[in-house]
Design a protein around this motif. Structure first.
Motif, PDB file in Angstrom:
ATOM      1  N   SER A 107      -2.690 -53.149 -26.401  1.00 59.97           N
ATOM      2  CA  SER A 107      -1.556 -53.123 -28.241  1.00 59.97           C
ATOM      3  C   SER A 107      -2.648 -51.608 -28.622  1.00 59.97           C
ATOM      4  O   SER A 107      -1.675 -51.322 -29.138  1.00 59.97           O
ATOM      5  N   SER A 108      -3.834 -51.259 -28.202  1.00 58.89           N
ATOM      6  CA  SER A 108      -4.338 -49.869 -28.521  1.00 58.89           C
ATOM      7  C   SER A 108      -3.293 -48.904 -27.761  1.00 58.89           C
ATOM      8  O   SER A 108      -3.840 -47.747 -28.454  1.00 58.89           O
ATOM      9  N   GLN A 109      -2.721 -49.384 -26.612  1.00 52.98           N
ATOM     10  CA  GLN A 109      -2.005 -48.333 -25.498  1.00 52.98           C
ATOM     11  C   GLN A 109      -0.875 -48.229 -26.457  1.00 52.98           C
ATOM     12  O   GLN A 109      -0.058 -46.700 -25.975  1.00 52.98           O
ATOM     13  N   PHE A 110      -0.362 -48.947 -27.637  1.00 54.07           N
ATOM     14  CA  PHE A 110       0.767 -48.698 -28.060  1.00 54.07           C
ATOM     15  C   PHE A 110       1.147 -47.499 -28.784  1.00 54.07           C
ATOM     16  O   PHE A 110      -0.403 -47.722 -30.160  1.00 54.07           O
ATOM     17  N   ILE A 111       2.120 -46.715 -29.036  1.00 57.17           N
ATOM     18  CA  ILE A 111       1.934 -45.687 -30.294  1.00 57.17           C
ATOM     19  C   ILE A 111       3.251 -46.157 -31.394  1.00 57.17           C
ATOM     20  O   ILE A 111       4.320 -46.172 -31.006  1.00 57.17           O
ATOM     21  N   PRO A 112       2.533 -46.314 -32.845  1.00 57.09           N
ATOM     22  CA  PRO A 112       3.089 -46.618 -33.621  1.00 57.09           C
ATOM     23  C   PRO A 112       4.460 -45.352 -33.769  1.00 57.09           C
ATOM     24  O   PRO A 112       4.882 -44.404 -34.190  1.00 57.09           O
ATOM     25  N   ASP A 113       5.408 -45.970 -34.345  1.00 58.65           N
ATOM     26  CA  ASP A 113       6.484 -45.697 -34.856  1.00 58.65           C
ATOM     27  C   ASP A 113       7.163 -45.297 -33.787  1.00 58.65           C
ATOM     28  O   ASP A 113       8.220 -44.064 -33.905  1.00 58.65           O
ATOM     29  N   THR A 114       7.285 -45.936 -32.548  1.00 65.09           N
ATOM     30  CA  THR A 114       8.159 -45.627 -31.203  1.00 65.09           C
ATOM     31  C   THR A 114       8.098 -47.065 -30.972  1.00 65.09           C
ATOM     32  O   THR A 114       8.682 -48.043 -31.606  1.00 65.09           O
ATOM     33  N   ARG A 115       9.495 -47.059 -30.407  1.00 66.71           N
ATOM     34  CA  ARG A 115      10.371 -48.422 -29.929  1.00 66.71           C
ATOM     35  C   ARG A 115       9.495 -49.060 -28.669  1.00 66.71           C
ATOM     36  O   ARG A 115       8.639 -49.201 -27.862  1.00 66.71           O
ATOM     37  N   LEU A 116       8.982 -50.341 -29.826  1.00 63.76           N
ATOM     38  CA  LEU A 116       8.263 -51.492 -29.258  1.00 63.76           C
ATOM     39  C   LEU A 116       9.402 -52.327 -27.351  1.00 63.76           C
ATOM     40  O   LEU A 116       8.653 -52.380 -27.346  1.00 63.76           O
ATOM     41  N   ASP A 117      10.265 -52.042 -28.116  1.00 61.28           N
ATOM     42  CA  ASP A 117      11.406 -53.117 -27.222  1.00 61.28           C
ATOM     43  C   ASP A 117      10.858 -52.661 -26.078  1.00 61.28           C
ATOM     44  O   ASP A 117      10.725 -53.055 -24.477  1.00 61.28           O
ATOM     45  N   ARG A 118      10.852 -50.960 -26.476  1.00 60.48           N
ATOM     46  CA  ARG A 118      11.293 -50.191 -24.824  1.00 60.48           C
ATOM     47  C   ARG A 118       9.620 -50.218 -24.138  1.00 60.48           C
ATOM     48  O   ARG A 118       9.871 -50.706 -23.054  1.00 60.48           O
ATOM     49  N   TRP A 119       9.056 -50.545 -24.689  1.00 58.90           N
ATOM     50  CA  TRP A 119       7.308 -50.308 -24.081  1.00 58.90           C
ATOM     51  C   TRP A 119       7.275 -51.992 -23.484  1.00 58.90           C
ATOM     52  O   TRP A 119       6.820 -52.168 -22.961  1.00 58.90           O
ATOM     53  N   LEU A 120       7.749 -52.656 -24.272  1.00 59.25           N
ATOM     54  CA  LEU A 120       7.791 -53.971 -23.391  1.00 59.25           C
ATOM     55  C   LEU A 120       8.360 -53.981 -22.962  1.00 59.25           C
ATOM     56  O   LEU A 120       8.011 -54.951 -21.355  1.00 59.25           O
ATOM     57  N   PHE A 121       9.584 -53.522 -22.667  1.00 58.79           N
ATOM     58  CA  PHE A 121      10.735 -54.066 -21.556  1.00 58.79           C
ATOM     59  C   PHE A 121      10.036 -53.084 -20.392  1.00 58.79           C
ATOM     60  O   PHE A 121      10.110 -53.944 -19.211  1.00 58.79           O
ATOM     61  N   ALA A 122       9.159 -52.517 -20.232  1.00 53.01           N
ATOM     62  CA  ALA A 122       8.220 -51.607 -19.090  1.00 53.01           C
ATOM     63  C   ALA A 122       7.248 -52.554 -19.050  1.00 53.01           C
ATOM     64  O   ALA A 122       6.929 -52.203 -17.546  1.00 53.01           O
ATOM     65  N   ILE A 123       6.276 -52.918 -19.490  1.00 59.85           N
ATOM     66  CA  ILE A 123       5.427 -53.695 -19.323  1.00 59.85           C
ATOM     67  C   ILE A 123       5.944 -55.233 -18.410  1.00 59.85           C
ATOM     68  O   ILE A 123       5.486 -55.434 -17.343  1.00 59.85           O
ATOM     69  N   MET A 124       7.487 -55.951 -19.043  1.00 61.01           N
ATOM     70  CA  MET A 124       7.922 -56.392 -18.181  1.00 61.01           C
ATOM     71  C   MET A 124       8.036 -56.086 -16.687  1.00 61.01           C
ATOM     72  O   MET A 124       7.813 -57.064 -15.842  1.00 61.01           O
ATOM     73  N   ARG A 125       8.833 -55.099 -16.662  1.00 61.90           N
ATOM     74  CA  ARG A 125       9.432 -54.635 -15.740  1.00 61.90           C
ATOM     75  C   ARG A 125       7.614 -54.525 -14.649  1.00 61.90           C
ATOM     76  O   ARG A 125       8.349 -54.792 -13.338  1.00 61.90           O
ATOM     77  N   SER A 126       7.258 -53.970 -15.194  1.00 59.70           N
ATOM     78  CA  SER A 126       6.177 -53.815 -14.066  1.00 59.70           C
ATOM     79  C   SER A 126       5.472 -54.784 -13.850  1.00 59.70           C
ATOM     80  O   SER A 126       4.818 -55.489 -13.198  1.00 59.70           O
ATOM     81  N   ILE A 127       5.380 -55.738 -14.250  1.00 57.16           N
ATOM     82  CA  ILE A 127       4.723 -57.254 -14.309  1.00 57.16           C
ATOM     83  C   ILE A 127       5.376 -57.587 -13.046  1.00 57.16           C
ATOM     84  O   ILE A 127       4.928 -58.335 -11.975  1.00 57.16           O
ATOM     85  N   TRP A 128       6.849 -57.447 -12.981  1.00 59.06           N
ATOM     86  CA  TRP A 128       7.858 -58.011 -12.491  1.00 59.06           C
ATOM     87  C   TRP A 128       7.680 -57.847 -10.925  1.00 59.06           C
ATOM     88  O   TRP A 128       7.565 -58.300  -9.579  1.00 59.06           O
ATOM     89  N   LEU A 129       7.938 -56.231 -11.172  1.00 62.61           N
ATOM     90  CA  LEU A 129       7.546 -55.695  -9.376  1.00 62.61           C
ATOM     91  C   LEU A 129       6.355 -56.076  -9.113  1.00 62.61           C
ATOM     92  O   LEU A 129       6.466 -55.869  -8.190  1.00 62.61           O
ATOM     93  N   ASN A 130       5.294 -55.995 -10.026  1.00 56.91           N
ATOM     94  CA  ASN A 130       3.911 -56.239  -9.011  1.00 56.91           C
ATOM     95  C   ASN A 130       4.101 -57.726  -8.192  1.00 56.91           C
ATOM     96  O   ASN A 130       3.060 -57.566  -7.313  1.00 56.91           O
ATOM     97  N   ASP A 131       4.440 -58.736  -8.974  1.00 56.67           N
ATOM     98  CA  ASP A 131       4.562 -59.740  -8.650  1.00 56.67           C
ATOM     99  C   ASP A 131       4.971 -59.975  -7.702  1.00 56.67           C
ATOM    100  O   ASP A 131       5.137 -60.624  -6.874  1.00 56.67           O
ATOM    101  N   ILE A 132       6.535 -59.204  -7.627  1.00 53.02           N
ATOM    102  CA  ILE A 132       7.452 -59.152  -6.093  1.00 53.02           C
ATOM    103  C   ILE A 132       6.361 -58.353  -4.956  1.00 53.02           C
ATOM    104  O   ILE A 132       6.299 -58.900  -4.269  1.00 53.02           O
ATOM    105  N   ARG A 133       5.796 -57.124  -5.697  1.00 50.66           N
ATOM    106  CA  ARG A 133       4.983 -56.965  -4.344  1.00 50.66           C
ATOM    107  C   ARG A 133       4.059 -57.952  -3.515  1.00 50.66           C
ATOM    108  O   ARG A 133       3.941 -57.944  -2.452  1.00 50.66           O
ATOM    109  N   ALA A 134       3.418 -58.602  -4.290  1.00 46.24           N
ATOM    110  CA  ALA A 134       2.328 -59.555  -4.270  1.00 46.24           C
ATOM    111  C   ALA A 134       3.147 -60.520  -3.345  1.00 46.24           C
ATOM    112  O   ALA A 134       2.378 -61.228  -2.317  1.00 46.24           O
ATOM    113  N   ARG A 135       3.797 -61.354  -3.337  1.00 45.80           N
ATOM    114  CA  ARG A 135       4.470 -61.500  -2.264  1.00 45.80           C
ATOM    115  C   ARG A 135       5.388 -61.336  -1.421  1.00 45.80           C
ATOM    116  O   ARG A 135       5.560 -62.111  -0.433  1.00 45.80           O
ATOM    117  N   LYS A 136       5.815 -59.701  -1.463  1.00 49.43           N
ATOM    118  CA  LYS A 136       6.104 -59.262  -0.294  1.00 49.43           C
ATOM    119  C   LYS A 136       7.878 -59.878  -0.263  1.00 49.43           C
ATOM    120  O   LYS A 136       8.377 -60.490   0.993  1.00 49.43           O
TER     121      LYS A 136
END
Length: 167
Positions: A49-78
């Motif tokens: 949360s310390s990396q989030f910049i207040p007064d920017t779009r929280l939803d956009r930041w959260l979507f990017a986090i989720m997509r990163s988690i998903w892609l990392n999971d795919i890469r791990a399972r190959k």
């Protein structure tokens, strides 16, 4: 001393849980996996949360986090999981006889969108489902804005027959 992003994330996280779950469903095709992605995203968002910049779009930041988690999971399972269309349809059930025809069309559209390639499906969801601008979707997906526009054009072309079938 807490970072200003800490408060913004904690205060705004709950408001985005449904959208996160929908994005998790779009990414994975599974309601259970979507729930796991939401949990992992919330945990990561709170940790970072310390990396989030207040007064920017929280939803956009959260979507990017989720997509990163998903892609990392795919890469791990190959291995990519096949899209489970039946489960995606069953978790988006509508009630009421009044909406019967609309619901049939909604189920058809959902099935067609779920059949799109993953990159197009993600882009369609972010722009048309969640209302992100092309530029915001490009940031979430970590692609140029032209790629977002191209994916949407391709998706519209693939889905154009739905318009012809409508009464």
């Amino acid at each position: 001393m807490p970072h200003p992003g800490d408060h913004a994330v904690r205060a705004g996280l709950a408001a985005h849980l449904r959208a996160l779950w929908r994005f998790g469903l779009v990414l994975s095709g599974s309601g259970q996996t979507a729930e796991e992605l939401v949990q992992a995203t919330c945990l990561r968002a709170l940790e970072k949360s310390s990396q989030f910049i207040p007064d920017t779009r929280l939803d956009r930041w959260l979507f990017a986090i989720m997509r990163s988690i998903w892609l990392n999971d795919i890469r791990a399972r190959k291995v990519r999981n096949p899209v489970e269309l039946e489960e995606a349809e069953s978790v988006l059930v509508f009630d009421g006889e009044h909406n019967f025809q609309t619901n049939i069309l909604a189920a058809q559209v959902l099935k067609e969108v779920q059949a799109l390639p993953a990159a197009q499906r993600e882009t369609v969801f972010l722009v048309y489902g969640e209302g992100l601008s092309y530029a915001e979707a490009a940031v979430v997906l970590d692609v140029p804005i032209g790629t977002v526009m191209s994916r949407l054009a391709s998706a519209r072309a693939r889905l154009s027959h739905l318009n012809e079938d409508a009464p």
